[in-house]
Design a protein around this motif. Sequence first.
Motif, PDB file in Angstrom:
ATOM      1  N   TYR A 247      76.973  43.390  49.154  1.00 23.16           N
ATOM      2  CA  TYR A 247      76.178  42.888  48.026  1.00 23.16           C
ATOM      3  C   TYR A 247      76.766  43.193  46.648  1.00 23.16           C
ATOM      4  O   TYR A 247      76.261  42.688  45.655  1.00 23.16           O
ATOM      5  CB  TYR A 247      74.726  43.383  48.089  1.00 23.16           C
ATOM      6  CG  TYR A 247      74.050  43.017  49.388  1.00 23.16           C
ATOM      7  CD1 TYR A 247      73.724  41.693  49.653  1.00 23.16           C
ATOM      8  CD2 TYR A 247      73.768  43.983  50.346  1.00 23.16           C
ATOM      9  CE1 TYR A 247      73.124  41.343  50.862  1.00 23.16           C
ATOM     10  CE2 TYR A 247      73.177  43.638  51.552  1.00 23.16           C
ATOM     11  CZ  TYR A 247      72.855  42.313  51.796  1.00 23.16           C
ATOM     12  OH  TYR A 247      72.281  41.969  52.991  1.00 23.16           O
ATOM     13  N   CYS A 248      77.814  44.008  46.561  1.00 23.57           N
ATOM     14  CA  CYS A 248      78.426  44.216  45.248  1.00 23.57           C
ATOM     15  C   CYS A 248      79.325  43.017  44.923  1.00 23.57           C
ATOM     16  O   CYS A 248      79.732  42.264  45.814  1.00 23.57           O
ATOM     17  CB  CYS A 248      79.225  45.517  45.210  1.00 23.57           C
ATOM     18  SG  CYS A 248      80.798  45.458  46.093  1.00 23.57           S
ATOM     19  N   LYS A 249      79.634  42.851  43.657  1.00 28.08           N
ATOM     20  CA  LYS A 249      80.478  41.744  43.223  1.00 28.08           C
ATOM     21  C   LYS A 249      81.893  41.928  43.747  1.00 28.08           C
ATOM     22  O   LYS A 249      82.439  43.038  43.738  1.00 28.08           O
ATOM     23  CB  LYS A 249      80.495  41.662  41.697  1.00 28.08           C
ATOM     24  CG  LYS A 249      81.350  40.527  41.151  1.00 28.08           C
ATOM     25  CD  LYS A 249      81.352  40.530  39.625  1.00 28.08           C
ATOM     26  CE  LYS A 249      82.254  39.417  39.088  1.00 28.08           C
ATOM     27  NZ  LYS A 249      82.291  39.415  37.605  1.00 28.08           N
ATOM     28  N   ILE A 250      82.489  40.835  44.232  1.00 31.85           N
ATOM     29  CA  ILE A 250      83.877  40.874  44.688  1.00 31.85           C
ATOM     30  C   ILE A 250      84.789  40.684  43.476  1.00 31.85           C
ATOM     31  O   ILE A 250      84.819  39.621  42.868  1.00 31.85           O
ATOM     32  CB  ILE A 250      84.143  39.786  45.747  1.00 31.85           C
ATOM     33  CG1 ILE A 250      83.268  40.028  46.982  1.00 31.85           C
ATOM     34  CG2 ILE A 250      85.614  39.778  46.139  1.00 31.85           C
ATOM     35  CD1 ILE A 250      83.339  38.925  48.015  1.00 31.85           C
ATOM     36  N   ASP A 251      85.491  41.738  43.138  1.00 31.84           N
ATOM     37  CA  ASP A 251      86.331  41.764  41.935  1.00 31.84           C
ATOM     38  C   ASP A 251      87.787  41.953  42.366  1.00 31.84           C
ATOM     39  O   ASP A 251      88.122  42.957  43.009  1.00 31.84           O
ATOM     40  CB  ASP A 251      85.877  42.924  41.038  1.00 31.84           C
ATOM     41  CG  ASP A 251      86.604  42.964  39.705  1.00 31.84           C
ATOM     42  OD1 ASP A 251      87.746  42.468  39.629  1.00 31.84           O
ATOM     43  OD2 ASP A 251      86.034  43.491  38.740  1.00 31.84           O
ATOM     44  N   LEU A 252      88.646  41.010  42.029  1.00 29.31           N
ATOM     45  CA  LEU A 252      90.045  41.087  42.444  1.00 29.31           C
ATOM     46  C   LEU A 252      90.756  42.293  41.843  1.00 29.31           C
ATOM     47  O   LEU A 252      91.645  42.875  42.468  1.00 29.31           O
ATOM     48  CB  LEU A 252      90.781  39.797  42.071  1.00 29.31           C
ATOM     49  CG  LEU A 252      90.322  38.541  42.808  1.00 29.31           C
ATOM     50  CD1 LEU A 252      91.163  37.343  42.380  1.00 29.31           C
ATOM     51  CD2 LEU A 252      90.398  38.730  44.317  1.00 29.31           C
ATOM     52  N   LYS A 253      90.354  42.696  40.636  1.00 27.65           N
ATOM     53  CA  LYS A 253      90.956  43.892  40.042  1.00 27.65           C
ATOM     54  C   LYS A 253      90.583  45.138  40.837  1.00 27.65           C
ATOM     55  O   LYS A 253      91.394  46.055  40.994  1.00 27.65           O
ATOM     56  CB  LYS A 253      90.501  44.031  38.585  1.00 27.65           C
ATOM     57  CG  LYS A 253      91.086  42.989  37.652  1.00 27.65           C
ATOM     58  CD  LYS A 253      90.659  43.234  36.209  1.00 27.65           C
ATOM     59  CE  LYS A 253      91.272  42.200  35.270  1.00 27.65           C
ATOM     60  NZ  LYS A 253      90.847  42.425  33.868  1.00 27.65           N
ATOM     61  N   GLU A 254      89.364  45.148  41.359  1.00 30.60           N
ATOM     62  CA  GLU A 254      88.929  46.282  42.166  1.00 30.60           C
ATOM     63  C   GLU A 254      89.695  46.325  43.488  1.00 30.60           C
ATOM     64  O   GLU A 254      90.095  47.391  43.964  1.00 30.60           O
ATOM     65  CB  GLU A 254      87.424  46.207  42.422  1.00 30.60           C
ATOM     66  CG  GLU A 254      86.875  47.311  43.313  1.00 30.60           C
ATOM     67  CD  GLU A 254      87.042  48.702  42.723  1.00 30.60           C
ATOM     68  OE1 GLU A 254      86.897  49.676  43.478  1.00 30.60           O
ATOM     69  OE2 GLU A 254      87.327  48.826  41.501  1.00 30.60           O
ATOM     70  N   LEU A 255      89.922  45.166  44.085  1.00 33.64           N
ATOM     71  CA  LEU A 255      90.685  45.112  45.330  1.00 33.64           C
ATOM     72  C   LEU A 255      92.111  45.588  45.097  1.00 33.64           C
ATOM     73  O   LEU A 255      92.688  46.289  45.944  1.00 33.64           O
ATOM     74  CB  LEU A 255      90.683  43.692  45.898  1.00 33.64           C
ATOM     75  CG  LEU A 255      89.323  43.130  46.324  1.00 33.64           C
ATOM     76  CD1 LEU A 255      89.484  41.722  46.892  1.00 33.64           C
ATOM     77  CD2 LEU A 255      88.644  44.038  47.348  1.00 33.64           C
ATOM     78  N   ASP A 256      92.673  45.248  43.960  1.00 32.37           N
ATOM     79  CA  ASP A 256      94.027  45.700  43.627  1.00 32.37           C
ATOM     80  C   ASP A 256      94.045  47.218  43.453  1.00 32.37           C
ATOM     81  O   ASP A 256      94.993  47.891  43.876  1.00 32.37           O
ATOM     82  CB  ASP A 256      94.498  45.008  42.344  1.00 32.37           C
ATOM     83  CG  ASP A 256      95.910  45.405  41.966  1.00 32.37           C
ATOM     84  OD1 ASP A 256      96.837  45.124  42.747  1.00 32.37           O
ATOM     85  OD2 ASP A 256      96.096  45.999  40.882  1.00 32.37           O
TER      86      ASP A 256
END
Length: 279
Positions: free
Chosen positions: A186-195
């Motif tokens: 349920y949290c936002k999918i953030d590409l910077k966070e994945l990186d």
Amino acid sequence: MNKRDLEKIETLRRRLKKYRKVLIAYSGGADSTFLLKEALETIGRENVLAVTRRSALLPTREFEEAAGTARALGADHRFTESRILRNKDFTRNTPERCYYCKKELFSKLSKIACAEGYFHILDGTNCDDAKDIRCGNVAAKERGVKQPLLSARIDKRLVREASRKMGLVTWGKRSFSCLISRLPYYCKIDLKELDRIDKAELFLYNKGFKVARVRSHGSLARIEVKYDEIKRAAAGKGLRQSIAAGLKSLGYAFVTVDLEGYRPGSMDKTGRKPRRRRC
């Protein structure tokens, strides 16, 4: 390998001969590489196509390694591009996220197989994978995807042992799952966070850990390593401070080591269970 192991591999080969012409969902990991190698040797290069989906949910190095390994095996290999981040069902980040991701993958592969005359789509699911809740397997069944390693009762141990004997470079490759599995539901999918997660895990691997997962809870990084490496991560002289400093340099305010150690699907504890009809 013992007699039972050899019988399982023979079962796999019989199934591949029955399939005749196949498209393999190829990630470049130990399982799909072993399956690709067996398919090439059993039914011939002209009857096998390996397809890798390129996505922002995995590090670029994974795709480069997959292409290199397929090329070394002499396989016909190509990429297909993912648009999963445009799928609102997926980006809601529910416990069924893997279902929607795999649904998109197998839909793309089905179109390729249909257009080019491949009779079956295969993936590298092994019998150890069946121990976990895997929504993606529901999508596989819906599309009629065959799972010959699972059907032949081949587990990860046998994949690695057989791959080593065959000289495959992936025999000892670390298991790697989609980076989104490090995020709570349920949290936002953030590409910077994945990186950031990818860099944190690479940092741990460079410190010598055999398996490392960084489960990201906002400002807190929860590290999972193999149970026998927990003491080294949490109390190793100098290493503990180095790990904390390294992950804090990536923006985490708090760094902790999970005392239960690495276990697949630990983020399932953070959300409701997937609906029975799908998982």
